[in-house]
Design a protein around this motif. Structure first.
Motif, short mmCIF file in Angstrom:
data_model
loop_
_atom_site.label_atom_id
_atom_site.label_comp_id
_atom_site.label_asym_id
_atom_site.label_seq_id
_atom_site.Cartn_x
_atom_site.Cartn_y
_atom_site.Cartn_z
N PRO A 1 0.60 -1.09 -0.37
CA PRO A 1 0.45 0.12 -0.03
C PRO A 1 1.08 0.98 -0.21
O PRO A 1 1.72 0.68 0.19
N GLY A 2 -0.25 2.33 -0.51
CA GLY A 2 0.87 3.54 -0.25
C GLY A 2 1.52 3.98 -0.99
O GLY A 2 2.40 4.94 -1.19
N PHE A 3 1.05 3.52 -2.91
CA PHE A 3 2.03 4.40 -3.98
C PHE A 3 1.52 5.45 -3.59
O PHE A 3 2.47 6.09 -4.51
N GLY A 4 0.34 5.91 -3.30
CA GLY A 4 -0.23 7.39 -3.47
C GLY A 4 -1.44 7.70 -3.36
O GLY A 4 -2.14 6.97 -2.84
N LYS B 1 -12.68 20.18 -7.16
CA LYS B 1 -12.17 20.95 -8.18
C LYS B 1 -11.94 19.93 -9.34
O LYS B 1 -12.51 19.03 -8.82
N VAL B 2 -11.49 20.02 -10.56
CA VAL B 2 -10.83 19.04 -11.45
C VAL B 2 -9.87 19.68 -11.94
O VAL B 2 -8.98 20.85 -11.45
N SER B 3 -8.55 18.67 -11.53
CA SER B 3 -6.99 19.00 -11.60
C SER B 3 -6.41 17.60 -12.87
O SER B 3 -6.91 16.91 -12.73
N ARG B 4 -5.39 18.39 -13.33
CA ARG B 4 -4.14 17.38 -14.45
C ARG B 4 -3.00 17.30 -13.72
O ARG B 4 -2.86 18.66 -12.43
N LEU B 5 -2.68 16.14 -12.88
CA LEU B 5 -1.79 15.85 -11.94
C LEU B 5 -0.35 15.53 -12.49
O LEU B 5 -0.90 14.31 -13.41
N ASP B 6 0.92 15.51 -12.24
CA ASP B 6 2.16 14.88 -12.96
C ASP B 6 2.37 13.48 -12.41
O ASP B 6 2.19 13.45 -10.82
N ARG B 7 1.54 12.67 -12.50
CA ARG B 7 0.78 11.13 -11.73
C ARG B 7 2.47 10.87 -10.35
O ARG B 7 1.85 10.79 -9.43
N LEU B 8 3.72 11.10 -11.18
CA LEU B 8 4.44 10.08 -10.04
C LEU B 8 4.92 11.54 -8.76
O LEU B 8 4.91 11.13 -7.32
N PRO B 9 5.39 12.80 -9.44
CA PRO B 9 5.70 13.78 -8.33
C PRO B 9 4.60 13.83 -7.45
O PRO B 9 4.73 13.94 -6.32
N TYR B 10 3.06 14.40 -7.58
CA TYR B 10 2.02 14.36 -7.23
C TYR B 10 1.67 12.76 -6.01
O TYR B 10 1.71 13.21 -4.66
N ALA B 11 1.98 11.92 -6.54
CA ALA B 11 2.10 10.49 -5.08
C ALA B 11 3.57 10.79 -3.93
O ALA B 11 2.84 10.41 -3.26
N GLU C 1 2.19 21.77 -2.27
CA GLU C 1 1.16 20.85 -2.89
C GLU C 1 2.48 20.89 -3.97
O GLU C 1 2.14 21.71 -4.47
N GLU C 2 2.46 19.84 -4.59
CA GLU C 2 3.52 20.03 -5.65
C GLU C 2 2.87 18.58 -6.64
O GLU C 2 2.72 17.15 -5.92
N GLY C 3 3.04 18.47 -7.75
CA GLY C 3 2.60 17.60 -8.98
C GLY C 3 1.24 18.08 -9.99
O GLY C 3 0.44 18.02 -10.66
N VAL C 4 0.83 19.25 -9.06
CA VAL C 4 -0.82 19.92 -9.54
C VAL C 4 -0.05 20.56 -10.53
O VAL C 4 0.47 21.80 -10.58
#
Length: 186
Positions: free
Chosen positions: A23-26, A47-57, A103-106
Motif C-alpha cells: 500500500p501507499g504508492f499514492g 475542482k478538476v485537476s491534472r496531476l503529474d502522477r509520480l511527483p504528486y504521488a 502541494e506538488e505535482g499539480v
C-alpha cells in the motif's frame, strides 16, 4: 497503470503496487480519475485537476504521513493535564509542517462541482456532474465547452467524434462534433 492498482474510497483514490500489493504508492484527492500517460485527471466535487502522477504521488505520501500523525495527536490532545498539553504542542507543529508542505505535482486545477464521471479523449478531459457536462483542454485546464443535461451525468463515452452521456434520469444524450446542440434524448 504502470504497475499500480487504484482503489476508490470515500475521500480519495488509493494507489498500491500491483505485483506486491504494497500500500501507499499514492493518495489522490478525488472521486473520479482517468490516467493518460504520466497525467492523472481527478474530480472531487470542488475542482478538476491534472496531476503529474509520480511527483504528486511522492508528495501525497508525505501529506498522508502527516495526516496520520495529526489524527493521532488530535486524539491525544483531548487528554487533560500535561499529556494533553504536550500533544497540543506536537499537533501545532504538525499543522505548521502541513501548511509548509504545499502541494506538488499539480499541473492545473479549476473549480468544478462535477464528480459523477470523468474521461479523457484526445486533448480533452470531460467531467460529468449534476445536470451538466463540461470539457477542458488537457494541457491548460481551460474550459472549452459545457452543456446542460437532465440528471446526473454518470456515464461518458466518446466514439466517432461524438460524446455520449447517460444520466440518472434514464436518458442517453449524444453531442456531435458538428454541433454543440444535444441530439434528441433516447
Amino acid at each position: 497503470a504502470d504497475g499500480q492498482i487504484y482503489s476508490w474510497g470515500a475521500h480519495h483514490i488509493f494507489a498500491m503496487e500491483q505485483k506486491s500489493g504494497e500500500p501507499g504508492f499514492g493518495y489522490f484527492d478525488g472521486r473520479q480519475m482517468a490516467i493518460a500517460g504520466d497525467a492523472a485527471y481527478v474530480a472531487n466535487g470542488v475542482k478538476v485537476s491534472r496531476l503529474d502522477r509520480l511527483p504528486y504521488a511522492v508528495w501525497s505520501r508525505k501529506r498522508n504521513a502527516l495526516e496520520v500523525k495529526i489524527a493521532t495527536e488530535t486524539k491525544l490532545a483531548r487528554a487533560s493535564g500535561a499529556d494533553g498539553e504536550e500533544a497540543k504542542e506536537r499537533l501545532k507543529t504538525l499543522l505548521e509542517d502541513r501548511a509548509r508542505l504545499g502541494e506538488e505535482g499539480v499541473v492545473w486545477s479549476v473549480p468544478d462541482t462535477g464528480e459523477s464521471s470523468l474521461i479523457v479523449a484526445g486533448n480533452t478531459v470531460i467531467v460529468g456532474g449534476r445536470d451538466i457536462v463540461t470539457a477542458y483542454d488537457v494541457a491548460t485546464g481551460q474550459k472549452t465547452w459545457s452543456a446542460q443535461v437532465a440528471g446526473e451525468a454518470r456515464g461518458l463515452a466518446v466514439a466517432a467524434g461524438r460524446l455520449f452521456v447517460s444520466t440518472t434520469s434514464g436518458r442517453i444524450v449524444c453531442f456531435g462534433s458538428e454541433s454543440l446542440k444535444a441530439s434528441p434524448a433516447v
